[in-house]
Design a protein around this motif. Structure first.
Motif, PDB file in Angstrom:
ATOM      1  N   THR A 124      55.395  34.242  80.976  1.00 10.05           N
ATOM      2  CA  THR A 124      55.935  33.759  79.330  1.00 10.05           C
ATOM      3  C   THR A 124      55.147  33.531  78.806  1.00 10.05           C
ATOM      4  O   THR A 124      55.461  32.475  77.609  1.00 10.05           O
ATOM      5  N   ASN A 125      53.836  34.019  78.167  1.00  7.91           N
ATOM      6  CA  ASN A 125      53.038  33.261  77.132  1.00  7.91           C
ATOM      7  C   ASN A 125      53.135  34.820  76.554  1.00  7.91           C
ATOM      8  O   ASN A 125      53.420  36.010  76.566  1.00  7.91           O
ATOM      9  N   PRO A 126      54.227  34.696  75.357  1.00 10.04           N
ATOM     10  CA  PRO A 126      54.211  35.296  74.426  1.00 10.04           C
ATOM     11  C   PRO A 126      52.879  36.232  73.061  1.00 10.04           C
ATOM     12  O   PRO A 126      53.368  37.042  72.521  1.00 10.04           O
ATOM     13  N   LYS A 127      51.955  35.336  73.322  1.00 11.37           N
ATOM     14  CA  LYS A 127      50.602  35.709  72.585  1.00 11.37           C
ATOM     15  C   LYS A 127      50.373  37.195  73.693  1.00 11.37           C
ATOM     16  O   LYS A 127      49.104  37.611  72.803  1.00 11.37           O
ATOM     17  N   ALA A 128      50.114  36.582  74.827  1.00  4.67           N
ATOM     18  CA  ALA A 128      49.424  37.711  75.627  1.00  4.67           C
ATOM     19  C   ALA A 128      49.669  39.203  75.483  1.00  4.67           C
ATOM     20  O   ALA A 128      49.065  40.256  75.000  1.00  4.67           O
ATOM     21  N   VAL A 129      51.249  39.823  75.164  1.00  2.00           N
ATOM     22  CA  VAL A 129      51.631  40.567  74.548  1.00  2.00           C
ATOM     23  C   VAL A 129      50.911  40.995  72.777  1.00  2.00           C
ATOM     24  O   VAL A 129      50.654  41.849  73.109  1.00  2.00           O
ATOM     25  N   LEU A 130      50.918  40.169  72.086  1.00  2.00           N
ATOM     26  CA  LEU A 130      50.023  40.346  70.742  1.00  2.00           C
ATOM     27  C   LEU A 130      48.838  40.869  71.372  1.00  2.00           C
ATOM     28  O   LEU A 130      47.904  41.702  70.540  1.00  2.00           O
ATOM     29  N   PHE A 131      48.085  39.755  71.734  1.00  2.00           N
ATOM     30  CA  PHE A 131      46.178  40.049  72.420  1.00  2.00           C
ATOM     31  C   PHE A 131      46.346  41.717  73.448  1.00  2.00           C
ATOM     32  O   PHE A 131      45.780  42.175  72.079  1.00  2.00           O
ATOM     33  N   PHE A 132      47.268  42.106  73.750  1.00  2.00           N
ATOM     34  CA  PHE A 132      47.236  42.940  74.590  1.00  2.00           C
ATOM     35  C   PHE A 132      47.347  44.479  73.171  1.00  2.00           C
ATOM     36  O   PHE A 132      46.536  45.875  73.653  1.00  2.00           O
ATOM     37  N   GLY A 133      48.233  44.424  72.761  1.00  2.08           N
ATOM     38  CA  GLY A 133      48.458  45.189  71.886  1.00  2.08           C
ATOM     39  C   GLY A 133      47.837  45.829  70.601  1.00  2.08           C
ATOM     40  O   GLY A 133      47.337  46.447  70.817  1.00  2.08           O
ATOM     41  N   SER A 134      47.475  45.051  70.256  1.00  2.00           N
ATOM     42  CA  SER A 134      46.338  44.309  69.053  1.00  2.00           C
ATOM     43  C   SER A 134      44.950  45.075  70.179  1.00  2.00           C
ATOM     44  O   SER A 134      44.633  46.045  68.899  1.00  2.00           O
ATOM     45  N   LEU A 135      44.743  44.718  70.804  1.00  3.98           N
ATOM     46  CA  LEU A 135      43.307  45.048  71.899  1.00  3.98           C
ATOM     47  C   LEU A 135      43.305  46.659  71.771  1.00  3.98           C
ATOM     48  O   LEU A 135      42.723  46.842  71.379  1.00  3.98           O
ATOM     49  N   PHE A 136      44.558  46.812  71.770  1.00  2.00           N
ATOM     50  CA  PHE A 136      44.823  48.694  72.373  1.00  2.00           C
ATOM     51  C   PHE A 136      44.857  49.364  71.010  1.00  2.00           C
ATOM     52  O   PHE A 136      44.176  50.586  70.496  1.00  2.00           O
ATOM     53  N   ALA A 137      45.320  49.263  69.726  1.00  3.03           N
ATOM     54  CA  ALA A 137      45.617  49.354  68.327  1.00  3.03           C
ATOM     55  C   ALA A 137      44.430  49.745  68.312  1.00  3.03           C
ATOM     56  O   ALA A 137      43.562  50.273  67.644  1.00  3.03           O
ATOM     57  N   VAL A 138      43.111  48.357  68.042  1.00  2.00           N
ATOM     58  CA  VAL A 138      42.139  48.360  67.485  1.00  2.00           C
ATOM     59  C   VAL A 138      40.674  49.300  68.530  1.00  2.00           C
ATOM     60  O   VAL A 138      40.173  50.020  67.979  1.00  2.00           O
ATOM     61  N   GLY A 139      41.213  48.931  69.643  1.00  5.87           N
ATOM     62  CA  GLY A 139      39.744  49.358  71.196  1.00  5.87           C
ATOM     63  C   GLY A 139      40.400  51.304  71.403  1.00  5.87           C
ATOM     64  O   GLY A 139      39.203  52.229  71.619  1.00  5.87           O
ATOM     65  N   ILE A 140      41.181  51.679  70.651  1.00  4.72           N
ATOM     66  CA  ILE A 140      41.674  53.048  70.993  1.00  4.72           C
ATOM     67  C   ILE A 140      42.661  53.703  69.540  1.00  4.72           C
ATOM     68  O   ILE A 140      43.487  53.651  69.501  1.00  4.72           O
ATOM     69  N   PRO A 141      41.760  54.958  69.221  1.00  2.00           N
ATOM     70  CA  PRO A 141      42.448  54.983  68.259  1.00  2.00           C
ATOM     71  C   PRO A 141      44.163  55.919  68.662  1.00  2.00           C
ATOM     72  O   PRO A 141      43.897  56.633  69.680  1.00  2.00           O
ATOM     73  N   ALA A 142      44.270  56.516  67.688  1.00  2.00           N
ATOM     74  CA  ALA A 142      45.877  56.746  67.636  1.00  2.00           C
ATOM     75  C   ALA A 142      45.709  58.827  68.293  1.00  2.00           C
ATOM     76  O   ALA A 142      44.860  58.949  68.049  1.00  2.00           O
TER      77      ALA A 142
END
Length: 208
Positions: A124-142
Protein backbone atom coordinates in the motif's frame (compact mmCIF):
# COMPACT_ATOMS: atom_id res chain seq x y z
CA UNK A 1 24.85 -9.80 -21.77
CA UNK A 2 24.64 -7.49 -18.75
CA UNK A 3 26.98 -4.73 -19.91
CA UNK A 4 24.06 -2.45 -20.81
CA UNK A 5 22.82 -2.17 -17.23
CA UNK A 6 24.30 -0.03 -14.49
CA UNK A 7 23.92 -2.51 -11.63
CA UNK A 8 26.07 -0.60 -9.08
CA UNK A 9 23.95 2.52 -9.59
CA UNK A 10 20.75 0.53 -9.24
CA UNK A 11 21.92 -1.20 -6.05
CA UNK A 12 23.13 2.09 -4.54
CA UNK A 13 19.83 3.83 -5.21
CA UNK A 14 17.88 0.84 -3.91
CA UNK A 15 20.03 0.64 -0.78
CA UNK A 16 19.50 4.32 0.04
CA UNK A 17 15.75 3.92 -0.39
CA UNK A 18 15.58 0.66 1.57
CA UNK A 19 17.91 1.52 4.45
CA UNK A 20 16.69 5.06 5.08
CA UNK A 21 14.13 5.53 7.89
CA UNK A 22 10.56 5.05 6.74
CA UNK A 23 7.29 3.28 7.60
CA UNK A 24 8.69 -0.18 6.80
CA UNK A 25 11.85 0.19 8.89
CA UNK A 26 9.87 1.74 11.75
CA UNK A 27 7.38 -1.13 11.74
CA UNK A 28 10.19 -3.69 11.70
CA UNK A 29 11.93 -1.92 14.58
CA UNK A 30 8.77 -1.65 16.66
CA UNK A 31 7.69 -5.25 16.12
CA UNK A 32 11.19 -6.58 16.81
CA UNK A 33 11.44 -4.69 20.10
CA UNK A 34 7.96 -5.47 21.38
CA UNK A 35 7.19 -8.94 20.05
CA UNK A 36 10.63 -10.45 19.59
CA UNK A 37 13.02 -11.51 16.86
CA UNK A 38 10.83 -14.17 15.21
CA UNK A 39 7.98 -11.73 14.68
CA UNK A 40 10.32 -8.99 13.53
CA UNK A 41 11.83 -11.32 10.95
CA UNK A 42 8.36 -12.41 9.82
CA UNK A 43 7.29 -8.80 9.33
CA UNK A 44 10.56 -8.10 7.48
CA UNK A 45 9.77 -11.07 5.22
CA UNK A 46 6.41 -9.50 4.41
CA UNK A 47 8.03 -6.17 3.58
CA UNK A 48 10.61 -7.95 1.43
CA UNK A 49 7.84 -9.81 -0.42
CA UNK A 50 6.14 -6.50 -1.12
CA UNK A 51 9.41 -5.11 -2.41
CA UNK A 52 9.81 -8.11 -4.72
CA UNK A 53 6.25 -7.67 -5.97
CA UNK A 54 6.74 -4.03 -6.91
CA UNK A 55 10.14 -4.77 -8.43
CA UNK A 56 8.74 -7.52 -10.65
CA UNK A 57 5.77 -5.32 -11.58
CA UNK A 58 8.11 -2.52 -12.63
CA UNK A 59 10.26 -4.95 -14.64
CA UNK A 60 7.14 -6.08 -16.50
CA UNK A 61 6.23 -2.51 -17.32
CA UNK A 62 3.34 -2.30 -14.87
CA UNK A 63 4.67 0.97 -13.47
CA UNK A 64 4.15 2.70 -16.80
CA UNK A 65 0.70 1.10 -17.11
CA UNK A 66 -0.34 2.39 -13.69
CA UNK A 67 1.06 5.84 -14.46
CA UNK A 68 -1.31 5.96 -17.44
CA UNK A 69 -4.23 5.12 -15.13
CA UNK A 70 -4.23 7.75 -12.42
CA UNK A 71 -7.13 6.14 -10.56
CA UNK A 72 -4.98 3.10 -9.71
CA UNK A 73 -2.40 5.29 -8.02
CA UNK A 74 -5.13 7.19 -6.18
CA UNK A 75 -6.58 3.96 -4.76
CA UNK A 76 -3.16 2.81 -3.54
CA UNK A 77 -2.38 6.28 -2.21
CA UNK A 78 -5.48 6.48 -0.04
CA UNK A 79 -5.14 2.89 1.17
CA UNK A 80 -1.52 3.49 2.14
CA UNK A 81 -2.25 6.77 3.87
CA UNK A 82 -5.15 5.30 5.85
CA UNK A 83 -3.04 2.36 6.97
CA UNK A 84 -0.22 4.61 8.15
CA UNK A 85 -2.65 6.88 10.00
CA UNK A 86 -4.15 3.80 11.65
CA UNK A 87 -0.67 2.78 12.86
CA UNK A 88 -0.12 6.33 14.11
CA UNK A 89 -3.38 6.18 16.07
CA UNK A 90 -2.56 2.82 17.64
CA UNK A 91 0.93 3.84 18.74
CA UNK A 92 -0.28 7.25 20.00
CA UNK A 93 -3.01 5.60 22.06
CA UNK A 94 -0.47 3.28 23.63
CA UNK A 95 1.94 6.13 24.36
CA UNK A 96 -0.79 8.18 26.03
CA UNK A 97 -2.13 5.26 28.07
CA UNK A 98 1.35 4.43 29.39
CA UNK A 99 0.17 1.02 30.52
CA UNK A 100 1.39 -2.42 29.65
CA UNK A 101 -2.25 -3.34 29.11
CA UNK A 102 -2.65 -0.87 26.27
CA UNK A 103 -2.98 -2.34 22.80
CA UNK A 104 0.17 -1.55 20.84
CA UNK A 105 0.31 -1.36 17.09
CA UNK A 106 3.50 -3.40 16.99
CA UNK A 107 2.34 -6.43 18.96
CA UNK A 108 1.33 -9.41 16.84
CA UNK A 109 -0.28 -12.68 17.79
CA UNK A 110 1.22 -14.93 15.12
CA UNK A 111 3.97 -15.10 12.54
CA UNK A 112 1.32 -15.10 9.80
CA UNK A 113 -0.10 -11.84 11.14
CA UNK A 114 3.34 -10.27 11.26
CA UNK A 115 4.07 -11.32 7.68
CA UNK A 116 0.70 -10.04 6.45
CA UNK A 117 1.25 -6.72 8.20
CA UNK A 118 4.62 -6.24 6.54
CA UNK A 119 3.24 -7.22 3.14
CA UNK A 120 0.28 -4.84 3.46
CA UNK A 121 2.55 -2.03 4.59
CA UNK A 122 4.69 -2.25 1.46
CA UNK A 123 1.98 -3.08 -1.06
CA UNK A 124 0.00 0.00 0.00
CA UNK A 125 3.03 2.26 -0.39
CA UNK A 126 2.26 4.25 -3.56
CA UNK A 127 5.81 5.52 -3.82
CA UNK A 128 7.26 2.03 -4.05
CA UNK A 129 6.04 1.39 -7.59
CA UNK A 130 7.17 4.88 -8.60
CA UNK A 131 10.61 4.24 -7.14
CA UNK A 132 11.03 0.88 -8.83
CA UNK A 133 9.63 2.22 -12.09
CA UNK A 134 12.15 5.07 -12.18
CA UNK A 135 14.91 2.73 -11.01
CA UNK A 136 14.39 0.39 -13.95
CA UNK A 137 13.99 3.30 -16.38
CA UNK A 138 17.31 4.88 -15.35
CA UNK A 139 19.37 1.74 -14.79
CA UNK A 140 18.14 -0.40 -17.69
CA UNK A 141 18.07 1.00 -21.22
CA UNK A 142 15.10 0.27 -23.45
CA UNK A 143 15.42 -3.01 -25.31
CA UNK A 144 17.60 -4.69 -22.69
CA UNK A 145 17.55 -8.47 -22.58
CA UNK A 146 15.26 -10.37 -20.24
CA UNK A 147 18.31 -11.73 -18.42
CA UNK A 148 19.19 -8.16 -17.42
CA UNK A 149 15.77 -7.66 -15.86
CA UNK A 150 16.04 -10.96 -13.98
CA UNK A 151 19.47 -10.00 -12.68
CA UNK A 152 18.29 -6.63 -11.41
CA UNK A 153 15.16 -8.05 -9.76
CA UNK A 154 17.22 -10.77 -8.05
CA UNK A 155 20.00 -8.43 -6.93
CA UNK A 156 17.67 -5.73 -5.58
CA UNK A 157 15.48 -8.35 -3.92
CA UNK A 158 18.44 -9.98 -2.19
CA UNK A 159 19.72 -6.62 -1.00
CA UNK A 160 16.28 -5.71 0.37
CA UNK A 161 16.10 -9.02 2.18
CA UNK A 162 19.47 -8.43 3.87
CA UNK A 163 18.62 -4.85 4.85
CA UNK A 164 15.13 -5.47 6.23
CA UNK A 165 16.09 -8.65 8.06
CA UNK A 166 19.20 -6.90 9.35
CA UNK A 167 16.96 -4.27 10.93
CA UNK A 168 14.91 -7.02 12.58
CA UNK A 169 18.05 -8.62 14.04
CA UNK A 170 19.40 -5.28 15.22
CA UNK A 171 16.26 -4.09 16.97
CA UNK A 172 15.54 -7.46 18.57
CA UNK A 173 18.96 -7.47 20.27
CA UNK A 174 19.04 -7.34 24.07
CA UNK A 175 20.30 -3.72 24.35
CA UNK A 176 17.60 -2.40 22.01
CA UNK A 177 14.83 -4.34 23.79
CA UNK A 178 16.08 -3.11 27.18
CA UNK A 179 16.13 0.46 25.90
CA UNK A 180 12.62 0.13 24.57
CA UNK A 181 11.31 -1.15 27.89
CA UNK A 182 12.79 1.83 29.69
CA UNK A 183 11.58 4.41 27.17
CA UNK A 184 8.50 2.67 25.77
CA UNK A 185 6.26 5.73 25.79
CA UNK A 186 8.93 7.84 24.10
CA UNK A 187 9.41 5.22 21.40
CA UNK A 188 5.70 4.90 20.76
CA UNK A 189 5.22 8.67 20.67
CA UNK A 190 8.01 8.88 18.10
CA UNK A 191 6.40 6.09 16.06
CA UNK A 192 3.05 7.91 16.20
CA UNK A 193 4.60 11.13 14.89
CA UNK A 194 6.56 9.32 12.16
CA UNK A 195 3.62 7.24 10.92
CA UNK A 196 1.28 10.21 11.10
CA UNK A 197 3.68 12.42 9.15
CA UNK A 198 4.17 9.73 6.50
CA UNK A 199 0.42 9.23 6.10
CA UNK A 200 -0.24 12.98 5.89
CA UNK A 201 2.54 13.43 3.36
CA UNK A 202 1.13 10.71 1.11
CA UNK A 203 -2.33 12.32 1.29
CA UNK A 204 -1.07 15.79 0.40
CA UNK A 205 1.61 14.95 -2.18
CA UNK A 206 0.69 14.63 -5.80
CA UNK A 207 2.33 11.52 -7.25
CA UNK A 208 1.82 12.26 -10.91
Amino acid sequence: MTSEIDLPLILLAAFISTASPGPATLAIAGTSMTSGRRYGLALAAGVTSGSWAWSIAAALGMGALMSANAWAFEVIRYLGACYLLFLAFKSARSAIAGSGEAARYAEVSSLKTAYARGLALHLTNPKAVLFFGSLFAVGIPAGSQATSLVLVVAAVGLQSLLVFHGYALLFSSAPMVAGYRKLRRCFEAAFAVAFGFAGFKILTTRLN
